[in-house]
Each structure stands twice: as C-alpha cells, then as structure tokens.
Scaffold this motif. Structure first.
Motif: not given
Ligand SMILES: [Zn+2]
Ligand SMILES: [Zn+2]
Length: 385
Positions: A21-28, A33-38, A71-75, A77-85
C-alpha cells in the motif's frame, strides 16, 4: 526514467499500512509531482520523503490513506511547487527537524556581555556589581518617597497614580491616563489619584536580593536539553518584589507544563492585580521553596535548558535563578533605544492582541515563544516532531 523509476518506502518501526500500500501511495505522489517537474531525482526524493512523513504521523491504515489523499490533493492544488532541496514548497515546514531547530535556536542565545548590559544577573557575585549604599532607605516604586524598609508594615500614606504619565501632543501637557490629571511642563509634582497605606519597593542589588532569598545556579542540576518559554507575574510585598505566578510552556509541543500561583514570602502589600491578573492568593498555594522542586529538576529547568521569554531578567531575578542560556525577545526585537513591549511585539509579529486588560503569564509565555517560532518559520500549530 518513467516506468523504470524505483520507489521504495522508508522503513519505519510501526508500519501504518502494508508495504504494498505504501508503494502504491508513493507511486501516486510521484505521478502527480511528475506532471509539474521534469527533474526525476527531485521528484523521487520528494515522493519518498513525503510518503515517509505521512506514514510516521498516521496511526492506522485508515488515517494513513486519508493523510496520503490530503497530501496528493495539496500537491495538485499547489501545482507541485518544489523548493531547492526538492521538498514541496508549501509543505517544507512540516519537514523541519528538531536538531536543525536546536541549532537555529542556539544562534539566538544572548551572549554574556549583552546579558549584563540588559540587567541580567549572570553569576554568583562575591562583591556586588551594583554598589548601592548599604542602607535600609529605599525609594517607593509608586510615589517616590524615601522610606525605611524595616518599617514598611507601619501604616503611612502612599499617594500615587496607577498609570504612568503620557505626553499629549495636542495640548503639550503630560497627563495621567488613570485620572486625567495634567502637568504643566515646568512642574513635576502631582499628588496622585490613589492612596494606599504602605509604600512599595524592589531590591536591585545581588546582596539585598540574596538576603531575602538566595540565588540558585543551575550547574548542579543535570537534565534534558529542553526548550521552555516562561513568564512570571509579580507583586509587592514586605520583602520587596516577589513572584506570585509562574507559567512554563514546552517549546516543541506548545503545552503548558507548569502554571501555578505562588505564595510570596513577605506580606502582600500590592498584588498589582491590574497587571498580574491575580486578585487573591489561597493560603494553600505553595511558597517558592515548595514550588521550586517542581520546576527545577532534570525534566524541567536544569543546566541544559534553553529558556525563552520577554525581558527574562525580571523573571529570573524573582525566581532567583542564575542561568545564561536564554533567548530574550525584548533584546532580539528592540524598539529603538528602548525595550519593546511584548504587547506591541505580539501584535506586529503575530497579529495577536494580548494584555488587553490584566496580564496572563500563560498568554505572555506563549506569545514570546510564538514570536521565536515565527522567526524560525516554524508553523505555530506544529506539535509533533
Ligand atoms: Zn491618576
Ligand atoms: Zn509610596
């Protein structure tokens, strides 16, 4: 890239959900995140870190799946914003770790020279740093009359204003807000609107303070390196200025870990109720001697404690504690030449109104603590670490 990316959950002691189940969640998370980041590396890292956070903070499979969906909903909502780290930006606050915060807190500690300049008692003195004439004559803190402190309980007249005079720009007069009495600029005399039977005083020097109640240095009291915010309320008694309430708040959980009314050693002359918020002290209240063992020990204030407060020199003086591991919001945020008031600081930094009427030591301790949390960008509602 793509389908070949391996996503593995971080191992934790208590698994809230089966591995698959955890693997499935990470995949989701990864897919969103991949939709917004290369950058594959960052996305893998963020997915793993975030699933781990969710897993750690969930106690059941049900709560795990719910938190993951938030968490997935927020990703999204915030369009997958990532900071430098590589952490999602709007979520990075939840990733703040205790050791990092401790390091940041240590950079805010006041150095000894600054402590001395701000009236802290930083060690047990052999000879007093403040050379006051060794006299029992002191100046009343309310009316300014010099009087013999050994006769403080003999009735007299102390006539004073409850509030300090303020300057009125319009009529260029100095006025007392308590009663409206005004002073011409050449005069400094105003009899006062309140009469009391006794004068009041504070000892400032180490020897006099020690004669009422000795100071305690905490080097012998070992314990955990905790971070505690504290605030005291004080009153005037026949023995000077004494602590009548103490509140201690734990920095990490924001929980009040100590809050008690303390019975002073001298006879009460003025409970300072307008400020202290204390109108009455039960006879069963503990004295400082009785209370001390509950707030000075290995789990509470000890030699490794980091103390946070506003103008802590006053609190530590009435507590008779010598402890130099302090973060003082009055020193960190000066108001020009003067010390800032916690009331103003709380409003400016936290948009929070405090001390609207009487003071409340728990409200004040929490305000000073939250000012520091805000400075370190720690969300005020973060309670698990
Ligand atoms: Zn007045
Ligand atoms: Zn007086």
């Amino acid at each position: 890239m793509g389908g070949s990316t391996v996503l593995r959950p971080v191992d934790i002691k208590v698994q809230p959900a089966p591995y698959q189940d955890r693997v499935k969640v990470i995949q989701k998370i990864f897919t969103q995140l991949k939709r917004f980041h290369s950058n594959n590396h960052n996305v893998v890292r963020a997915s793993t870190v975030w699933e781990h956070e969710v897993a750690k903070s969930s106690l059941s499979k049900q709560s795990y799946l719910f938190n993951a969906s938030v968490l997935i909903r927020d990703i999204i909502k915030f369009k997958g914003n990532l900071d430098k780290t590589g952490k999602p930006k709007d979520m990075s606050a939840a990733l703040i770790k205790k050791p990092e915060v401790l390091l940041q807190l240590r950079t805010l500690l006041v150095d000894e020279e600054t402590l001395v300049r701000n009236d802290y008692i930083v060690k047990m003195y052999d000879t007093d740093p403040i050379t006051e004439a060794d006299s029992n004559y002191v100046e009343c803190c309310r009316c300014g009359t010099k009087f013999d402190v050994t006769k403080i309980l003999e009735p007299t007249v102390c006539q004073y204003h409850i509030q300090r005079k303020v300057y009125n720009r319009e009529n260029k007069m100095r006025e007392f807000p308590c009663c409206g009495a005004a002073l011409e600029s050449y005069s400094d005399m105003s009899a006062g609107c309140v009469k009391a039977k006794h004068h009041v005083f504070k000892w400032e020097n180490f020897t006099k303070l020690s004669s009422v109640l000795p100071f305690k240095i905490l080097t012998d009291i070992d314990g955990q390196e905790n971070v505690l915010a504290l605030d005291c309320e004080m009153a005037f008694t026949s023995k000077g200025y004494e602590m009548i309430r103490l509140t201690i708040v734990d920095f990490w959980t924001s929980k009040i870990v100590y809050d008690k009314v303390i019975k002073p050693l001298g006879e009460v002359i003025d409970l300072n109720s307008k400020f202290s918020g204390i109108h009455h002290i039960e006879d069963t209240a503990p004295t400082i001697h009785e209370a001390e063992k509950d707030y000075i020990n290995s789990n509470m204030i000890n030699k490794n404690s980091l103390l946070i407060g506003h103008g802590l020199d006053n609190d530590l003086r009435v507590m008779r504690i010598v402890h130099n591991n302090v973060i003082d919001t009055a020193i960190l945020y000066p108001a020009g030449k003067y010390k800032s008031s916690l009331k103003n600081l709380s409003f400016e930094v936290l948009s929070r109104r405090i001390q609207g009427g009487e003071h409340d030591s728990s409200e004040d301790a929490i305000a000073a603590m939250d000012v520091i949390k805000t400075k370190l960008k720690i969300p005020l509602n973060k309670k698990s670490w």
